[in-house]
Design an enzyme around this catalytic site. Sequence first.
Site, PDB file in Angstrom:
ATOM      1  N   GLU A 185       0.841  -1.205   0.000  1.00  0.00           N
ATOM      2  CA  GLU A 185       0.000   0.000   0.000  1.00  0.00           C
ATOM      3  C   GLU A 185       0.872   1.249   0.000  1.00  0.00           C
ATOM      4  O   GLU A 185       1.988   1.239   0.523  1.00  0.00           O
ATOM      5  CB  GLU A 185      -0.879   0.016   1.254  1.00  0.00           C
ATOM      6  CG  GLU A 185      -2.333  -0.370   1.010  1.00  0.00           C
ATOM      7  CD  GLU A 185      -3.142   0.703   0.285  1.00  0.00           C
ATOM      8  OE1 GLU A 185      -2.581   1.498  -0.484  1.00  0.00           O
ATOM      9  OE2 GLU A 185      -4.373   0.728   0.493  1.00  0.00           O
ATOM     10  N   ASP A 186       0.328   2.321  -0.558  1.00  0.00           N
ATOM     11  CA  ASP A 186       1.009   3.608  -0.474  1.00  0.00           C
ATOM     12  C   ASP A 186       0.844   4.201   0.921  1.00  0.00           C
ATOM     13  O   ASP A 186       1.792   4.684   1.520  1.00  0.00           O
ATOM     14  CB  ASP A 186       0.473   4.581  -1.542  1.00  0.00           C
ATOM     15  CG  ASP A 186      -1.055   4.681  -1.569  1.00  0.00           C
ATOM     16  OD1 ASP A 186      -1.731   3.933  -0.830  1.00  0.00           O
ATOM     17  OD2 ASP A 186      -1.564   5.512  -2.339  1.00  0.00           O
ATOM     18  N   ASP A 197      -4.532   5.011   6.197  1.00  0.00           N
ATOM     19  CA  ASP A 197      -5.114   6.169   6.880  1.00  0.00           C
ATOM     20  C   ASP A 197      -6.045   5.632   7.980  1.00  0.00           C
ATOM     21  O   ASP A 197      -5.594   5.351   9.085  1.00  0.00           O
ATOM     22  CB  ASP A 197      -5.837   7.007   5.816  1.00  0.00           C
ATOM     23  CG  ASP A 197      -6.366   8.330   6.325  1.00  0.00           C
ATOM     24  OD1 ASP A 197      -6.229   8.611   7.521  1.00  0.00           O
ATOM     25  OD2 ASP A 197      -6.922   9.094   5.525  1.00  0.00           O
ATOM     26  N   PHE A 226      -3.132  15.654   4.911  1.00  0.00           N
ATOM     27  CA  PHE A 226      -3.228  15.199   3.528  1.00  0.00           C
ATOM     28  C   PHE A 226      -1.880  15.346   2.819  1.00  0.00           C
ATOM     29  O   PHE A 226      -1.236  16.392   2.888  1.00  0.00           O
ATOM     30  CB  PHE A 226      -4.294  16.002   2.782  1.00  0.00           C
ATOM     31  CG  PHE A 226      -4.638  15.409   1.454  1.00  0.00           C
ATOM     32  CD1 PHE A 226      -5.382  14.242   1.371  1.00  0.00           C
ATOM     33  CD2 PHE A 226      -4.199  16.003   0.275  1.00  0.00           C
ATOM     34  CE1 PHE A 226      -5.695  13.676   0.146  1.00  0.00           C
ATOM     35  CE2 PHE A 226      -4.513  15.446  -0.964  1.00  0.00           C
ATOM     36  CZ  PHE A 226      -5.259  14.287  -1.022  1.00  0.00           C
ATOM     37  N   ARG A 243       0.730  12.449  -8.831  1.00  0.00           N
ATOM     38  CA  ARG A 243       1.355  11.162  -8.504  1.00  0.00           C
ATOM     39  C   ARG A 243       2.809  11.134  -8.984  1.00  0.00           C
ATOM     40  O   ARG A 243       3.611  10.343  -8.505  1.00  0.00           O
ATOM     41  CB  ARG A 243       0.602  10.021  -9.197  1.00  0.00           C
ATOM     42  CG  ARG A 243      -0.844   9.865  -8.754  1.00  0.00           C
ATOM     43  CD  ARG A 243      -1.407   8.578  -9.325  1.00  0.00           C
ATOM     44  NE  ARG A 243      -2.867   8.498  -9.259  1.00  0.00           N
ATOM     45  CZ  ARG A 243      -3.557   8.067  -8.203  1.00  0.00           C
ATOM     46  NH1 ARG A 243      -2.925   7.682  -7.129  1.00  0.00           N
ATOM     47  NH2 ARG A 243      -4.877   8.020  -8.231  1.00  0.00           N
TER      48      ARG A 243
HETATM   49  P1  IMP Z   1      -7.958   4.262   4.389  1.00  0.00           P
HETATM   50  O1  IMP Z   1      -8.871   3.257   3.771  1.00  0.00           O
HETATM   51  O2  IMP Z   1      -8.707   5.308   5.190  1.00  0.00           O
HETATM   52  O3  IMP Z   1      -6.844   3.645   5.206  1.00  0.00           O
HETATM   53  O4  IMP Z   1      -7.303   5.091   3.217  1.00  0.00           O
HETATM   54  C1  IMP Z   1      -6.405   4.475   2.401  1.00  0.00           C
HETATM   55  C2  IMP Z   1      -6.421   5.026   1.003  1.00  0.00           C
HETATM   56  O5  IMP Z   1      -6.839   6.393   0.929  1.00  0.00           O
HETATM   57  C3  IMP Z   1      -5.011   5.002   0.510  1.00  0.00           C
HETATM   58  O6  IMP Z   1      -4.738   3.819  -0.172  1.00  0.00           O
HETATM   59  C4  IMP Z   1      -4.932   6.209  -0.380  1.00  0.00           C
HETATM   60  O7  IMP Z   1      -5.268   5.849  -1.702  1.00  0.00           O
HETATM   61  C5  IMP Z   1      -5.943   7.163   0.158  1.00  0.00           C
HETATM   62  N1  IMP Z   1      -5.315   8.187   1.044  1.00  0.00           N
HETATM   63  C6  IMP Z   1      -5.285   8.208   2.402  1.00  0.00           C
HETATM   64  N2  IMP Z   1      -4.643   9.283   2.869  1.00  0.00           N
HETATM   65  C7  IMP Z   1      -4.254   9.985   1.768  1.00  0.00           C
HETATM   66  C8  IMP Z   1      -3.513  11.214   1.600  1.00  0.00           C
HETATM   67  O8  IMP Z   1      -3.079  11.898   2.550  1.00  0.00           O
HETATM   68  N3  IMP Z   1      -3.286  11.589   0.316  1.00  0.00           N
HETATM   69  C9  IMP Z   1      -3.734  10.877  -0.767  1.00  0.00           C
HETATM   70  N4  IMP Z   1      -4.416   9.724  -0.649  1.00  0.00           N
HETATM   71  C10 IMP Z   1      -4.672   9.289   0.607  1.00  0.00           C
HETATM   72 MG    MG Z   2      -3.956   3.407  -1.945  1.00  0.00          MG
END
Ligand code: IMP
Ligand code: MG
Length: 187
Positions: free
Chosen positions: A111-112, A115, A164, A177
Site C-alpha cells: 500500500e502507499d 489512513d 493530507f 502522482r
Molecule cells: P484508508 O482506507 O482510510 O486507510 O485510506 C487508504 C487510502 O486512501 C489510501 O490507499 C490512499 O489511496 C488514500 N489516502 C489516504 N490518505 C491519503 C492522503 O493523505 N493523500 C492521498 N491519498 C490518501
Molecule cells: Mg492506496
Amino acid sequence: MPEVKNDLSNRVVIGSDVFVPLIKEVELQERIKALGKEISENYRGKVPVFIGVLNGAFLFLSDLIKNVTVDCEVDFFKLSSYGDEKISTGKVKLIKELSCDVSGRDIIIVEDIVDSGLSMKFIEDLIAPHNPASMSVVSLLVKPNSLRYNVKIDYIGFNIPSKFVIGYGLDYAQKYRNLRSIYVLSE
Ligand code: IMP
Ligand code: MG
C-alpha cells in the site's frame, strides 16, 4: 481552472492550497532500500507475490521490488475510496480483481498509505478466504493517529501526521502522482 505551479525542490501550489516537502526523494529511496532488504531476508527460500493496491502504490511497488533479492511475482488490485476529495468517502469499491491464485502463496500486500485502515481491512477480508500460506502488509506511509480499524502492518516506511499528502504515487483528484517526493498540505 486554478493555476498549478510545481516546484519540485520547494513547494507545490494548487489553487489556494500550498504543499510543502515532507519526505524527500533520497529519504524515500533509502528507506525503501532498507525495507527491500528486510523483506528479502524474511522471505529467503520463498517466492512471495507482491500485491500492489492501485493506483497509489505503483511507484512504491516498483522501487520496492527493485530492492528485493528473492524471486517474486507481482499482481494488482484496484480500489477506489477517496473520489476527488481530500477526505475519505468511507466506502471502498473493488474496481479490478486479482489475476493470480493466492491459495497456498506467500502474499505481501503493498500500500502507499494506511489512513483509517478501512481499505486494508477490505483487502484482508477479500484475500483471507482464498487461504494464502501467509499474508503480510507493507505500507510506505501510515497515519497512526487516524487508524480506526484493527489492521496489522508488518512493514512501515514512515509514520506521518494525520494530514493530507501528495506525491510519489499519492494523488489529489488523480494528479501529482508523478512528484518524486512526498508533500504535505501546509496550514
Ligand atoms: P484508508 O482506507 O482510510 O486507510 O485510506 C487508504 C487510502 O486512501 C489510501 O490507499 C490512499 O489511496 C488514500 N489516502 C489516504 N490518505 C491519503 C492522503 O493523505 N493523500 C492521498 N491519498 C490518501
Ligand atoms: Mg492506496
